[in-house]
Design a protein around this motif. Structure first.
Motif, short mmCIF file in Angstrom:
data_model
loop_
_atom_site.label_atom_id
_atom_site.label_comp_id
_atom_site.label_asym_id
_atom_site.label_seq_id
_atom_site.Cartn_x
_atom_site.Cartn_y
_atom_site.Cartn_z
N ARG A 86 10.07 6.16 24.13
CA ARG A 86 10.02 6.47 22.97
C ARG A 86 10.41 8.04 22.87
N ASP A 137 26.07 9.71 22.92
CA ASP A 137 27.37 9.73 23.86
C ASP A 137 28.23 11.01 23.64
N TYR A 173 11.37 16.70 23.67
CA TYR A 173 10.38 15.81 24.47
C TYR A 173 9.56 15.25 24.37
N THR A 174 8.96 14.36 24.85
CA THR A 174 8.18 13.04 25.01
C THR A 174 7.59 12.90 26.65
N VAL A 226 10.30 14.09 20.37
CA VAL A 226 9.59 15.22 19.77
C VAL A 226 10.15 16.39 19.53
N VAL A 227 10.91 16.26 18.37
CA VAL A 227 12.21 18.44 18.03
C VAL A 227 10.91 19.30 19.09
N GLN A 228 11.10 20.16 19.65
CA GLN A 228 10.37 21.34 20.00
C GLN A 228 11.43 21.95 19.13
N GLN A 229 12.74 22.26 18.99
CA GLN A 229 12.90 24.29 18.39
C GLN A 229 13.92 22.93 17.34
N PRO A 230 13.76 22.81 16.20
CA PRO A 230 14.58 22.83 15.35
C PRO A 230 15.12 23.55 14.31
N ILE A 283 20.44 16.84 19.88
CA ILE A 283 18.61 17.54 19.60
C ILE A 283 18.44 15.99 18.27
N ASP A 284 18.95 16.05 17.15
CA ASP A 284 19.21 15.08 16.20
C ASP A 284 18.87 13.67 16.57
N GLN A 342 2.46 15.52 22.22
CA GLN A 342 3.09 15.88 22.67
C GLN A 342 0.99 14.56 23.00
N ASN A 392 12.24 13.57 12.02
CA ASN A 392 11.33 13.22 13.79
C ASN A 392 10.41 14.74 14.16
N LEU A 414 16.48 18.08 9.75
CA LEU A 414 16.08 17.61 11.49
C LEU A 414 15.11 16.44 11.36
N ALA A 422 16.42 12.91 18.88
CA ALA A 422 15.05 12.70 18.15
C ALA A 422 15.15 11.02 17.49
N SER A 423 16.37 10.72 16.94
CA SER A 423 16.31 9.63 16.12
C SER A 423 16.41 8.42 17.16
N THR A 435 5.95 22.91 14.82
CA THR A 435 8.11 23.40 15.70
C THR A 435 8.27 24.20 13.89
N ASN A 478 22.35 21.05 17.97
CA ASN A 478 21.58 20.61 16.72
C ASN A 478 21.56 19.57 17.01
#
Lengths: 250, 560
Positions: free
Chosen positions: A92, A201, A86-87, A95-99, A191-192, B39, B89, B87, A195-196, B94, A188
């Motif tokens: 932008r 797709d 989430y950001t 930011v990974v919230q649950q890695p 998400i990766d 954030q 970023n 992972l 975030a990058s 977290t 996962n």
């Protein structure tokens, strides 16, 4: 009442008794299980006792991005989809919230079923005591693992049953057929990527994993929700993300 | 001082200034009140500082700076040691709240995140060594990790299946068989006692000459991660691909492992006799009873057709979409004749794909920030993607050449009226340079009109670019006769604007700043909707009223 009437009543009562007898004979196992818990082996007892609870928990986790009570979520069709990346800014990457998604889901399952595990062992104890066993349970640990094709919860509780002979059970494995492992691995990877690079797709994943459906639904405020479905098993995993959002009119 | 040094110092101070302004304007919240981590918030009350971080037992932090410059929200790499996953970023908080290992480095700088080729049976995955160990253990395979392979394609290409064959087991004069690799057969031999084991590479268990209790024609099946329908022998071992023509009279087909020969060249979808399905041609193995496919001549499995049925696609292209085809669709819910209808207020762009028999829509970014672009690949096979709508710079272009520079922007050139204005007393139209070098009244506007939140301030501003309003300073109503007497001009026809233009007298003339009215009337209905959901229009649902350009004259200073 005449003799004839009495005979008729006796015949009816007789038929009713026979019918009840036939029904009891036909449905004995079910009726028995209604009266008292089935006398299965302890492993089967625990499997039966816990699998519905695990299944329900897994379903909730699958629909809510891996958390029983999501803290930061997107509401979609009355489901709270946790933001895994989430950001709140536009343009932008997120930011990974649950890695540690897999570990998080495993611990969520453990936390959720923990009270039921205790209840199940109490029921198990009661059931065997009713059958005349001396029952001793040493409380152990609980470990839940998402594995390819199934979810396994291992309880290292030690059960000792004594009735003349002694039977010892060192651990219990509760296995649920569910391929959440695969869907979480794909989540996962998404998400990766989000975030990058900010965008994914779905065709890339669907080409690689035949039988997988990836739905990507863009929301007005820039969030994206992903619904991953294993078409063979109908297992789902859905979550939200907000990355490289384009505000309307800019 | 050297000019370069001066420029450098200037840029340095500019960067500092930007950082300072950014820091002044927003806070980096370690955790927000709505539950998100790390954030940037303008409103500091959204930073959660009342509760404690369970990992540190300290309250969550906030600082009036960008998150990149804080220690607590710096992005790094989160390593899941058990899974062997890295992972990037990821902020420390977290990662560590779920017992991950966080490093202030990129993944490629961490030895535990170096990728290599993990060989898993006849498959390969480009993963870390720990991940390879984890996967090998999950699938009960020996860990084979090759860190000398540093390219994913080379890795996948290096996955070779071990040669398979009939692993014949003889015990108590009974010979049975399993179709295994040589390695698997050897492992079986090592773990068995009192059993004679032979491996016959390239043979099927149904081979007559092996004299096992496995015979041909034991049904058909699908195999996970493969598309074809396979024959089974009577022991349940896989045999060759289902080919009805070779089922009964071709002993070789039940003796040796062979490549399939039956094929219609298009994946044999719904063929009753051939199981040589091909996913990328739109077919795969499935139990025919679970689908509408015709029953095969033998067995329960067939190559099902993965193509789709879609009424709109059929109406547009005269056929149904194929598996893998992607095309554009719009919320207009109809086949549009004028492409501009796809940009009506509320209309969104979608790419729709046909995948494994299902139609899956995927919206482009909201507000037509990205728009659907459809092309043909390989004949008339459609492929569409959502591409960035580069409309933002259109209005500012002052030459037709720059306006139509397709490499840089998506704009169109409309002549007759210029939305750009000169910074003068009368706010006159700015003349733009056309391809011939002539200065004319024209506008460069978005080729693909973006949406506008016309009910919000930003939308009003966006649409407001097209607003054209002039107070016509004219003298009208009275004129002086030669004798110096006042004479009234009759209010006979047209608008005051026209009358004034017609009069062209000393007392009534259109002052600079007013447009060439006739050209303006032609240009505006094109310019206005090009800027977004602006003006009066029918919306994407078909409701509303069609915009009719109308002028609205407000009387300015009438000097009498």
């Amino acid at each position: 009442m005449g003799k004839r009437g009495q005979v008729t009543i006796f015949i009816i009562i007789g038929i009713a008794i026979i019918a009840i007898g036939v029904l009891i004979y036909a449905f004995y196992p079910q009726i028995q299980s209604l009266i008292k818990p089935e006398s299965k082996n302890p492993a089967a007892f625990m499997q039966t006792c816990l699998e519905d609870e695990i299944e329900d928990t897994v379903e909730i986790l699958s629909l809510q991005g891996g958390s029983v009570a999501p803290e930061h979520y997107l509401l979609y069709q009355d489901e709270k989809l946790e933001y895994l990346c989430y950001t709140n800014e536009n343009y932008r990457t997120c930011v990974v919230q649950q890695p540690m998604l897999k570990s998080h889901i495993e611990s969520e399952i453990e936390r959720e079923i923990s009270p039921v595990v205790n209840t199940c062992f109490e029921d198990l104890k009661e059931s065997y005591e009713d059958q005349g066993y001396d029952v001793d349970i040493e409380v152990g640990d609980m470990v839940t693992e998402l594995l390819p094709e199934n979810i396994v919860t291992t309880l290292t509780h030690k059960l000792t049953l004594t009735k003349g002979d002694t039977e010892i059970y060192e651990s219990f494995r509760i296995v649920l057929d569910n391929n959440l492992y695969k869907l979480v691995s794909i989540a996962n990877s998404i998400i990766d990527w989000e975030a990058s690079y900010g965008d994914v797709d779905p065709s890339t994943y669907m080409s690689y994993y035949h039988g997988l459906k990836v739905e990507k639904l863009n929301q007005e405020e820039g969030s994206t929700l992903y619904i991953l479905t294993d078409k063979d098993t109908e297992n789902k995993f859905q979550f939200a993300s907000r990355s490289v959002a384009w505000p309307i009119g800019y | 001082m050297n000019k370069r040094i001066l420029t450098f110092i200037l840029i340095f101070f500019l960067i500092l200034l930007i950082g300072f302004v950014h820091a002044q304007n927003s806070y980096c919240c370690e955790k927000t009140t709505y539950g998100a981590y790390c954030q940037q918030e303008v409103d500091v009350s959204k930073c959660s500082t009342a509760i404690k971080n369970p990992n540190t037992n300290e309250t969550y932090q906030k600082a009036p700076t960008s998150c990149e410059s804080t220690s607590y929200c710096k992005l790094g790499t989160c390593v899941n040691v058990d899974e062997g996953l890295c992972l990037e970023n990821t902020p420390q908080i977290t990662c560590e709240k779920e017992d991950g290992n966080w490093y202030d480095k990129d993944a490629n700088e961490l030895p535990q995140c170096q990728l290599g080729c993990c060989l898993l049976g006849d498959q390969a995955a480009f993963v870390t060594q720990n991940r390879c160990k984890s996967l090998s253990s999950l699938y009960g395979l020996e860990t084979i990790f090759r860190n000398d392979i540093v390219n994913e394609f080379v890795c996948i290409a290096s996955a070779t299946s071990d040669a398979k064959g009939a692993c014949v087991t003889e015990k108590d004069y009974e010979r049975t068989c399993n179709l295994l690799t040589k390695r698997e057969c050897q492992a079986l031999e090592e773990s068995s006692t009192d059993v004679i084991i032979e491996f016959h590479e390239g043979y099927l268990c149904s081979a007559d000459e092996l004299a096992t209790n496995c015979g041909p024609r034991g049904g058909t099946t699908c195999v996970e991660s493969e598309d074809e329908v396979y024959f089974l022998d009577t022991c349940g071992n896989l045999a060759n691909v289902y080919d009805y023509s070779r089922m009964s009279e071709d002993d070789d087909y039940w003796t040796y492992i062979q490549e399939p020969t039956c094929s219609d060249g298009f994946g044999s979808a719904e063929s009753r006799e051939c199981g040589n399905c091909e996913y990328y041609f739109g077919s795969t193995c499935k139990a025919y009873r679970t689908t509408n496919a015709p029953a095969p001549r033998y067995g329960d499995y067939t190559c099902i057709d993965l193509d789709c049925e879609d009424r709109d696609f059929r109406a547009k292209y005269g056929r149904d979409p194929q598996h893998g085809e992607v095309w554009c669709s719009y919320t207009t819910n109809k086949i549009v004749r004028d492409p501009l209808e796809n940009y009506l207020p509320g209309a969104e762009h979608y790419k729709v794909k046909c995948w494994e028999g299902e139609i899956i829509p995927e919206a482009c970014d909201p507000g037509r920030a990205t728009i659907c672009n459809e092309t043909n690949i390989i004949g008339d096979f459609k492929y569409a993607s959502c591409v960035l709508n580069r409309w933002q710079q259109c209005i500012d272009q002052e030459t037709q050449e720059d306006c139509l520079d397709a490499e840089s922007r998506d704009c169109v050139w409309i002549e007759g009226y210029s939305v750009l204005k000169n910074d003068d007393e009368y706010n006159t139209e700015k003349k733009l340079e056309n391809l011939n070098g002539a200065e004319i009244r024209a506008s460069c506007v978005p080729k693909y009109p973006p949406a506008a939140l016309f009910w919000e301030e930003i939308g009003v501003l966006q649409c407001g670019i097209a607003n054209a309003g002039w107070v016509l300073h004219y003298k009208y109503g009275l004129r002086y006769t030669a004798e110096g007497l006042e004479e009234r001009i009759e209010d006979s026809d047209d608008t005051p604007f026209k009358k004034c233009e017609k009069a062209k007298s000393e007392n009534c003339h259109v002052l600079p700043g007013a447009p060439d009215y006739d050209k303006f009337k032609v240009a505006m209905p094109k310019v206005c909707p090009s800027l977004g959901d602006c003006g009066k229009s029918i919306n994407y649902m078909g409701s509303g009223e069609k915009g009719i350009f109308s002028d609205y004259v407000e009387y300015g200073d009438i000097e009498s």
